[in-house]
Design an enzyme around this catalytic site. Structure first.
Site, PDB file in Angstrom:
ATOM      1  N   GLY A  72       0.837  -1.195   0.000  1.00 50.21           N
ATOM      2  CA  GLY A  72       0.000   0.000   0.000  1.00 50.21           C
ATOM      3  C   GLY A  72       0.874   1.248   0.000  1.00 50.21           C
ATOM      4  O   GLY A  72       0.591   2.233  -0.688  1.00 50.21           O
ATOM      5  N   THR A  73       1.950   1.179   0.750  1.00 50.01           N
ATOM      6  CA  THR A  73       2.894   2.295   0.811  1.00 50.01           C
ATOM      7  C   THR A  73       3.434   2.629  -0.581  1.00 50.01           C
ATOM      8  O   THR A  73       3.464   3.786  -0.991  1.00 50.01           O
ATOM      9  CB  THR A  73       4.068   1.941   1.756  1.00 50.01           C
ATOM     10  OG1 THR A  73       3.541   1.717   3.064  1.00 50.01           O
ATOM     11  CG2 THR A  73       5.107   3.043   1.801  1.00 50.01           C
ATOM     12  N   ASN A 152      -7.104   5.090   9.055  1.00 44.79           N
ATOM     13  CA  ASN A 152      -6.600   3.900   9.731  1.00 44.79           C
ATOM     14  C   ASN A 152      -6.591   4.021  11.247  1.00 44.79           C
ATOM     15  O   ASN A 152      -6.578   3.020  11.941  1.00 44.79           O
ATOM     16  CB  ASN A 152      -5.195   3.543   9.217  1.00 44.79           C
ATOM     17  CG  ASN A 152      -4.290   4.733   9.117  1.00 44.79           C
ATOM     18  OD1 ASN A 152      -4.597   5.718   8.444  1.00 44.79           O
ATOM     19  ND2 ASN A 152      -3.175   4.681   9.796  1.00 44.79           N
ATOM     20  N   GLN A 184      -7.704   0.726   4.204  1.00 45.84           N
ATOM     21  CA  GLN A 184      -8.522   0.365   5.371  1.00 45.84           C
ATOM     22  C   GLN A 184      -9.953   0.035   4.976  1.00 45.84           C
ATOM     23  O   GLN A 184     -10.651  -0.676   5.683  1.00 45.84           O
ATOM     24  CB  GLN A 184      -8.536   1.502   6.397  1.00 45.84           C
ATOM     25  CG  GLN A 184      -7.247   1.655   7.159  1.00 45.84           C
ATOM     26  CD  GLN A 184      -6.944   0.466   8.060  1.00 45.84           C
ATOM     27  OE1 GLN A 184      -7.835  -0.213   8.560  1.00 45.84           O
ATOM     28  NE2 GLN A 184      -5.670   0.196   8.258  1.00 45.84           N
ATOM     29  N   THR A 242      10.712  -8.292 -11.758  1.00 43.85           N
ATOM     30  CA  THR A 242       9.907  -9.485 -12.031  1.00 43.85           C
ATOM     31  C   THR A 242       8.709  -9.510 -11.083  1.00 43.85           C
ATOM     32  O   THR A 242       8.855  -9.310  -9.886  1.00 43.85           O
ATOM     33  CB  THR A 242      10.762 -10.754 -11.824  1.00 43.85           C
ATOM     34  OG1 THR A 242      11.933 -10.631 -12.641  1.00 43.85           O
ATOM     35  CG2 THR A 242       9.990 -12.005 -12.213  1.00 43.85           C
ATOM     36  N   CYS A 329       3.302   8.307  17.316  1.00 42.90           N
ATOM     37  CA  CYS A 329       3.591   7.840  15.963  1.00 42.90           C
ATOM     38  C   CYS A 329       4.941   7.161  15.884  1.00 42.90           C
ATOM     39  O   CYS A 329       5.156   6.282  15.078  1.00 42.90           O
ATOM     40  CB  CYS A 329       3.472   8.932  14.913  1.00 42.90           C
ATOM     41  SG  CYS A 329       3.308  10.574  15.537  1.00 42.90           S
TER      42      CYS A 329
HETATM   43  C1  LIG Z   1      -1.682  -0.151   6.020  1.00 44.81           C
HETATM   44  C2  LIG Z   1      -1.939   1.092   5.273  1.00 44.81           C
HETATM   45  C3  LIG Z   1      -1.030   1.569   4.314  1.00 44.81           C
HETATM   46  C4  LIG Z   1       0.294   0.896   4.057  1.00 44.81           C
HETATM   47  O1  LIG Z   1       0.164  -0.349   3.492  1.00 44.81           O
HETATM   48  P1  LIG Z   1       1.431  -1.371   3.467  1.00 44.81           P
HETATM   49  O2  LIG Z   1       0.980  -2.462   2.560  1.00 44.81           O
HETATM   50  O3  LIG Z   1       1.624  -1.794   4.869  1.00 44.81           O
HETATM   51  O4  LIG Z   1       2.574  -0.617   2.939  1.00 44.81           O
HETATM   52  C5  LIG Z   1      -1.351   2.712   3.628  1.00 44.81           C
HETATM   53  N1  LIG Z   1      -2.491   3.373   3.869  1.00 44.81           N
HETATM   54  C6  LIG Z   1      -3.376   2.959   4.799  1.00 44.81           C
HETATM   55  C7  LIG Z   1      -4.624   3.736   5.014  1.00 44.81           C
HETATM   56  C8  LIG Z   1      -3.124   1.810   5.529  1.00 44.81           C
HETATM   57  O5  LIG Z   1      -3.995   1.423   6.455  1.00 44.81           O
END
Ligand SMILES: *Cc1c(COP(=O)(O)O)cnc(C)c1O
Length: 388
Positions: A72-73, A152, A184, A242, A329
């Protein structure tokens, strides 16, 4: 070992055993590189494209609009920096909410250092972005708006459709584009991109009973991004490297499965959430943070006045219950999180914050167990707390 009660599903979820089983053959048997021309390669390629079709179906988009990423990051980073770099000649202004995930906020501050101008939108005391501030923030130079679907920490859900129509009214030819981080939201909310009206959307495997370390970014046809990772030209030259086939399979499988069960499971979680909240707020000097209604079905974020959330977390952990504080944090910074600051929580309340997030293995019995011990633990901490 005593049974553990895991109430931190917003941090990450366990991998669904069915999903894990589906991933297995792709480590050892169907191991080819999707870029290879031989049979093994072509099989891997077919597998990858089937997974892309599955994800596209859930989001109600075209398969070629799905970019697989490593988290997600990473998706957030590509959405922010990739779009900013590709459209810098159109304008250098970006708008984000002040309660975004750090992946968005840190990308924004990186862009500020490169000379972009960033507006951080305020929220109401329940964590909802003020539409009037968004309207005021948009200028002809604005190329991107990024506002998360659900937060989150406090679980507040944003009015994404209203936001996307507001942005479209301010369109200068094609920009600004609208990105939403739906990591989330993916477990409990409908992800139909056509209804949401967004141009980019981030989800990941880690929060939906899929593997960690995989995600995707929906990029609407016609929206360009500058790649962050270059190399072999994979993913239509948008992300080199890949493809991680087993994890992509797991991610697509998890998303498909959660999509089928979503409405029933959301109902069940909402009922559990309400049951829990009703009991929690009976504890003296306790308050619910975030929005009473526009909140994720599985999120309960509360503050117990005058205690340290971290101390309560450790006591609960000792009693077999896993929760999160999300109030500090970073380890050596005990100031309240950027989200609690944005909703104007005072320090005395913010310090005593605990986030409970429910998931598919959570039962009413688990909540009863927590409520059996929690009031006593809070009282004990208040009696020894210097703040009292
Ligand atoms: C967990 C989360 C991320 C990051 O996701 P990862 O796969 O851990 O990098 C980004 N945004 C939100 C809102 C999240 O809850």
């Amino acid at each position: 070992m005593k049974k553990r009660i895991y109430l931190d599903y917003a941090a990450t979820t366990p991998v669904d055993p069915y999903v894990a089983q589906k991933m297995q053959p792709y480590f050892t048997e169907i191991f080819g590189n999707p870029s290879s021309l031989h049979t093994e390669g072509r099989n891997a390629h077919t597998t990858l494209e089937n997974a892309r079709n599955d994800v596209a179906r859930v989001l109600n988009v075209q398969p070629q609009e799905i970019l697989f990423t490593g988290s997600g990051t990473e998706s957030d980073n590509i959405a922010l920096q990739g779009v900013a770099h590709a459209y810098r000649s159109h304008g250098r202004h970006i708008v984000v909410s002040s309660i975004e995930h750090k992946a968005v906020l840190e990308s924004a501050s990186k862009l500020e250092k490169e000379g972009f101008l960033v507006t951080y939108l305020p929220t109401s005391s329940t964590g909802i972005v003020k539409l009037s501030s968004l309207k005021d923030a948009l200028t002809p130079q604005t190329i991107l708006v990024s506002i998360m679907m659900a937060n989150n920490e406090i679980g507040t859900i944003q009015p994404i459709r209203k936001i996307s129509s507001l942005i479209k009214k301010h369109h200068q030819t094609i920009t600004p584009f609208f990105h939403t981080d739906a990591c989330q939201a993916a477990g409990t909310m409908n992800l139909d991109v056509q209804k949401l009206g967004v141009d980019l959307l981030t989800i990941n495997g880690s929060k939906i009973y899929g593997p960690k370390g995989v995600g995707c970014l929906y990029i609407k046809n016609g929206v360009r991004i500058d790649p962050l990772i270059v190399g072999g030209g994979q993913e239509k030259k948008r992300r080199g490297g890949t493809e991680n086939i087993p994890y992509i399979i797991g991610f697509a499988e998890a998303l498909t499965r959660i999509d089928k069960k979503r409405s029933k499971e959301s109902e069940r979680l909402t009922a559990l959430r309400e049951y829990f909240i009703k009991k929690l707020i009976k504890i003296p000097k306790t308050r619910l943070n975030g929005h009473r209604i526009h909140r994720l079905p599985n999120n309960i974020h509360v503050s117990f006045y005058g205690i340290e959330g971290e101390s309560l977390l450790l006591l609960l952990d000792h009693h077999g219950v896993a929760v999160s504080t999300a109030s500090a944090c970073s380890t050596n910074d005990l100031s309240p999180s950027h989200v609690l600051k944005a909703i104007n929580a005072s320090d005395e309340w913010a310090h005593g914050s605990i986030r409970f997030t429910l998931g598919k293995y959570t039962t009413m019995k688990d909540i009863d167990y927590v409520m059996n011990i929690l009031p006593k633990l809070v009282e004990r901490l208040r009696n020894i707390s210097p703040l009292q």
